[in-house]
Scaffold this motif. Structure first.
Motif, PDB file in Angstrom:
ATOM      1  N   ASP A   5       0.825  -1.211   0.000  1.00 53.61           N
ATOM      2  CA  ASP A   5       0.000   0.000   0.000  1.00 53.61           C
ATOM      3  C   ASP A   5       0.851   1.250   0.000  1.00 53.61           C
ATOM      4  O   ASP A   5       0.567   2.201   0.711  1.00 53.61           O
ATOM      5  N   ALA A   6       1.912   1.259  -0.775  1.00 52.47           N
ATOM      6  CA  ALA A   6       2.793   2.422  -0.802  1.00 52.47           C
ATOM      7  C   ALA A   6       3.377   2.561  -2.188  1.00 52.47           C
ATOM      8  O   ALA A   6       3.360   1.632  -2.988  1.00 52.47           O
ATOM      9  N   ASN A  37      -0.740  12.996   3.795  1.00 47.59           N
ATOM     10  CA  ASN A  37      -0.936  13.260   2.360  1.00 47.59           C
ATOM     11  C   ASN A  37      -2.368  13.084   1.858  1.00 47.59           C
ATOM     12  O   ASN A  37      -2.628  13.289   0.680  1.00 47.59           O
ATOM     13  N   GLN A  38      -3.303  12.689   2.718  1.00 54.00           N
ATOM     14  CA  GLN A  38      -4.726  12.533   2.335  1.00 54.00           C
ATOM     15  C   GLN A  38      -4.951  11.523   1.210  1.00 54.00           C
ATOM     16  O   GLN A  38      -5.991  11.571   0.555  1.00 54.00           O
ATOM     17  N   LEU A  39      -4.004  10.641   0.951  1.00 58.06           N
ATOM     18  CA  LEU A  39      -4.147   9.685  -0.156  1.00 58.06           C
ATOM     19  C   LEU A  39      -4.572   8.289   0.311  1.00 58.06           C
ATOM     20  O   LEU A  39      -4.882   7.440  -0.505  1.00 58.06           O
ATOM     21  N   GLY A  79      -1.397   6.906   4.828  1.00 56.75           N
ATOM     22  CA  GLY A  79      -1.743   8.292   4.526  1.00 56.75           C
ATOM     23  C   GLY A  79      -0.637   9.292   4.802  1.00 56.75           C
ATOM     24  O   GLY A  79      -0.914  10.439   5.132  1.00 56.75           O
ATOM     25  N   PHE A  80       0.617   8.874   4.644  1.00 53.24           N
ATOM     26  CA  PHE A  80       1.740   9.768   4.924  1.00 53.24           C
ATOM     27  C   PHE A  80       2.748   9.777   3.782  1.00 53.24           C
ATOM     28  O   PHE A  80       2.958   8.754   3.122  1.00 53.24           O
ATOM     29  N   ASP A  81       3.344  10.936   3.566  1.00 46.63           N
ATOM     30  CA  ASP A  81       4.538  11.034   2.736  1.00 46.63           C
ATOM     31  C   ASP A  81       5.702  10.963   3.715  1.00 46.63           C
ATOM     32  O   ASP A  81       5.755  11.728   4.679  1.00 46.63           O
ATOM     33  N   ILE A  82       6.612  10.038   3.476  1.00 47.99           N
ATOM     34  CA  ILE A  82       7.752   9.833   4.376  1.00 47.99           C
ATOM     35  C   ILE A  82       9.027   9.979   3.560  1.00 47.99           C
ATOM     36  O   ILE A  82       9.187   9.316   2.530  1.00 47.99           O
TER      37      ILE A  82
END
Length: 122
Positions: A5-6, A37-39, A79-82
């Motif tokens: 999921d990334a 990131n709301q994705l 839901g994060f940009d890392i």
């Protein structure tokens, strides 16, 4: 070696946005920036400067960080940009040391949902 999921963070503007508006934590080997990131899925970016070493060294560190995420993807919140930045001190480290540093930063950012049984690195 696909994430479930990334996906990868590739565009420079995406990296810059995470650097400018995300939060960051540091330990001996890595710096981690994170931003929602709301994705509904995570996007991972890995940065290794030329100061760290030649392309062989940089690609090795990139692979170690990517594999650390892949193996523990199921415990990371979605839901994060890392963005993970390898520090010069990471150059000679083993996979276990990089993995432990990565999970430590994930816990500091409250990205890791379930508690891992890894040792902490400061």
């Amino acid at each position: 070696m696909k994430y479930k999921d990334a996906e990868s963070l590739k565009k420079n503007r995406d990296f810059q946005l995470v650097y400018k508006t995300g939060t960051s934590y540091v330990n001996k080997y890595l710096v981690m920036y994170a931003k929602e990131n709301q994705l509904g899925k995570n996007r991972i970016g890995i940065s290794v400067s030329k100061k760290v070493g030649n392309s062989v060294v940089r690609h090795r560190l990139c692979r170690l960080v990517r594999e650390s995420y892949r193996l523990h993807e199921d415990v990371f919140r979605r839901g994060f940009d890392i963005v993970v930045v390898a520090r010069v001190s990471a150059k000679e480290r083993t996979f276990r040391e990089i993995e432990s540093a990565f999970l430590h930063l994930g816990r500091l950012h409250h990205l890791v949902e379930k508690e891992e049984h890894e040792s902490n690195i400061d």
